[in-house]
Design a protein around this motif. Structure first.
Motif, PDB file in Angstrom:
ATOM      1  N   GLU A 154       5.268  -2.266  -8.072  1.00 51.93           N
ATOM      2  CA  GLU A 154       5.262  -0.851  -8.456  1.00 51.93           C
ATOM      3  C   GLU A 154       5.498   0.088  -7.278  1.00 51.93           C
ATOM      4  O   GLU A 154       5.752   1.280  -7.480  1.00 51.93           O
ATOM      5  CB  GLU A 154       3.937  -0.493  -9.144  1.00 51.93           C
ATOM      6  CG  GLU A 154       2.713  -0.528  -8.251  1.00 51.93           C
ATOM      7  CD  GLU A 154       2.133  -1.910  -8.063  1.00 51.93           C
ATOM      8  OE1 GLU A 154       1.127  -2.023  -7.322  1.00 51.93           O
ATOM      9  OE2 GLU A 154       2.666  -2.888  -8.638  1.00 51.93           O
ATOM     10  N   GLN A 155       5.426  -0.416  -6.057  1.00 54.79           N
ATOM     11  CA  GLN A 155       5.678   0.435  -4.890  1.00 54.79           C
ATOM     12  C   GLN A 155       7.142   0.391  -4.455  1.00 54.79           C
ATOM     13  O   GLN A 155       7.524   1.040  -3.489  1.00 54.79           O
ATOM     14  CB  GLN A 155       4.782   0.011  -3.722  1.00 54.79           C
ATOM     15  CG  GLN A 155       3.291   0.199  -4.005  1.00 54.79           C
ATOM     16  CD  GLN A 155       2.935   1.619  -4.405  1.00 54.79           C
ATOM     17  OE1 GLN A 155       2.563   1.859  -5.558  1.00 54.79           O
ATOM     18  NE2 GLN A 155       3.053   2.555  -3.505  1.00 54.79           N
ATOM     19  N   THR A 188      14.498  -8.808  -4.624  1.00 57.18           N
ATOM     20  CA  THR A 188      13.467  -9.184  -3.660  1.00 57.18           C
ATOM     21  C   THR A 188      12.544  -8.010  -3.365  1.00 57.18           C
ATOM     22  O   THR A 188      11.357  -8.207  -3.084  1.00 57.18           O
ATOM     23  CB  THR A 188      14.089  -9.740  -2.368  1.00 57.18           C
ATOM     24  OG1 THR A 188      14.995  -8.784  -1.801  1.00 57.18           O
ATOM     25  CG2 THR A 188      14.835 -11.044  -2.646  1.00 57.18           C
ATOM     26  N   LEU A 189      13.057  -6.780  -3.442  1.00 59.29           N
ATOM     27  CA  LEU A 189      12.187  -5.598  -3.339  1.00 59.29           C
ATOM     28  C   LEU A 189      11.136  -5.630  -4.446  1.00 59.29           C
ATOM     29  O   LEU A 189       9.939  -5.414  -4.204  1.00 59.29           O
ATOM     30  CB  LEU A 189      13.021  -4.318  -3.448  1.00 59.29           C
ATOM     31  CG  LEU A 189      12.239  -2.997  -3.474  1.00 59.29           C
ATOM     32  CD1 LEU A 189      11.669  -2.683  -2.098  1.00 59.29           C
ATOM     33  CD2 LEU A 189      13.136  -1.850  -3.948  1.00 59.29           C
ATOM     34  N   ASP A 227       0.811  -1.213   0.000  1.00 62.27           N
ATOM     35  CA  ASP A 227       0.000   0.000   0.000  1.00 62.27           C
ATOM     36  C   ASP A 227       0.846   1.265   0.000  1.00 62.27           C
ATOM     37  O   ASP A 227       0.370   2.332  -0.377  1.00 62.27           O
ATOM     38  CB  ASP A 227      -0.942   0.007   1.207  1.00 62.27           C
ATOM     39  CG  ASP A 227      -2.087  -0.976   1.039  1.00 62.27           C
ATOM     40  OD1 ASP A 227      -2.292  -1.455  -0.093  1.00 62.27           O
ATOM     41  OD2 ASP A 227      -2.756  -1.271   2.038  1.00 62.27           O
ATOM     42  N   SER A 228       2.083   1.188   0.482  1.00 58.22           N
ATOM     43  CA  SER A 228       2.941   2.367   0.523  1.00 58.22           C
ATOM     44  C   SER A 228       4.296   2.035  -0.089  1.00 58.22           C
ATOM     45  O   SER A 228       4.641   0.874  -0.279  1.00 58.22           O
ATOM     46  CB  SER A 228       3.118   2.854   1.962  1.00 58.22           C
ATOM     47  OG  SER A 228       3.705   1.846   2.748  1.00 58.22           O
ATOM     48  N   GLY A 235       8.214  -0.931 -10.784  1.00 57.76           N
ATOM     49  CA  GLY A 235       8.770  -0.019  -9.801  1.00 57.76           C
ATOM     50  C   GLY A 235       9.640   1.046 -10.455  1.00 57.76           C
ATOM     51  O   GLY A 235       9.699   1.158 -11.681  1.00 57.76           O
ATOM     52  N   GLN A 236      10.326   1.820  -9.630  1.00 53.21           N
ATOM     53  CA  GLN A 236      11.134   2.933 -10.128  1.00 53.21           C
ATOM     54  C   GLN A 236      12.567   2.824  -9.619  1.00 53.21           C
ATOM     55  O   GLN A 236      12.792   2.446  -8.466  1.00 53.21           O
ATOM     56  CB  GLN A 236      10.537   4.272  -9.672  1.00 53.21           C
ATOM     57  CG  GLN A 236       9.093   4.466 -10.133  1.00 53.21           C
ATOM     58  CD  GLN A 236       8.531   5.779  -9.656  1.00 53.21           C
ATOM     59  OE1 GLN A 236       8.891   6.846 -10.153  1.00 53.21           O
ATOM     60  NE2 GLN A 236       7.623   5.727  -8.695  1.00 53.21           N
TER      61      GLN A 236
END
Length: 198
Positions: free
Chosen positions: A127-128, A120-121, A14-15, A153-154
């Motif tokens: 996408e978070q 793993t992230l 969620d974050s 993700g970024q």
């Protein structure tokens, strides 16, 4: 059972969750980046730096940031507003909202492995997940940054001209699709503006 696990992991996403990888010359860059982050930063930050078991990075950073800082203990639950520093020469892996420490990561001569941390992230937060690549030699973090991109993700990267050692930033710039390439301090501002505060 698998459906429950997927729902739990979706809740965990969620974050934002931020992972910072660095090597030679990374201390200065980390200091400059976290100096721009406000108290109450609305994401946990995990910092992995190629280092020896005797690393004093946690103690050094604790004197310079408004954020709460601790050395990672195996199984730590990630909470916004905290910086988690990976102990020297250990690997950090994201698992179900926590950090798992490991002595072994296959196919990696780096400790900690920035690639493994980023991969793993990506698997846990998709996408978070936000990966940050700072000063360092060679190319650890490149493959992990590619996985972050593939999972939505970024990745943001220190400008090679701003880095003491440009190898790690350059490898990601050449092979990935970084969202931003800026000085370390400007990356801190970028994160502050995106993530906000609690």
């Amino acid at each position: 059972m698998r459906d429950v696990k997927i729902q739990d992991r979706q809740h965990d996403r969620d974050s934002y969750v931020v992972a910072i990888g660095a090597s030679a010359g990374g201390l200065t860059a980390i200091r400059e980046l976290i100096a721009e982050l406000p108290k109450g930063f609305a994401a946990p930050i995990v910092i992995g730096v190629h280092s020896e078991p005797s690393s004093q990075l946690t103690e050094i950073l604790s004197a310079q940031s408004s954020l709460k800082i601790k050395k990672v203990a195996d199984g730590d639950l990630l909470e916004p507003g905290w910086i988690y520093v990976v102990p020297g020469a250990q690997h950090a892996l994201f698992r179900n909202g926590r950090i798992q420490l490991s002595e072994v990561v296959r196919e990696s001569g780096f400790r900690p492995s920035i690639d493994a941390m980023f991969m793993t992230l990506a698997a846990e937060y998709a996408e978070q997940g936000i990966a940050v690549v700072l000063s360092g030699m060679l190319k650890d973090g490149m493959r992990g940054a590619q996985v972050i991109h593939d999972m939505g993700g970024q990745t943001i990267v220190q400008d090679p001209a701003d880095a003491t050692h440009a190898g790690m930033p350059n490898s990601v710039i050449r092979h990935d699709h970084p969202e931003a390439v800026r000085s370390a301090a400007q990356l801190g501002i970028w994160l502050r503006d995106l993530v906000g505060t609690t």
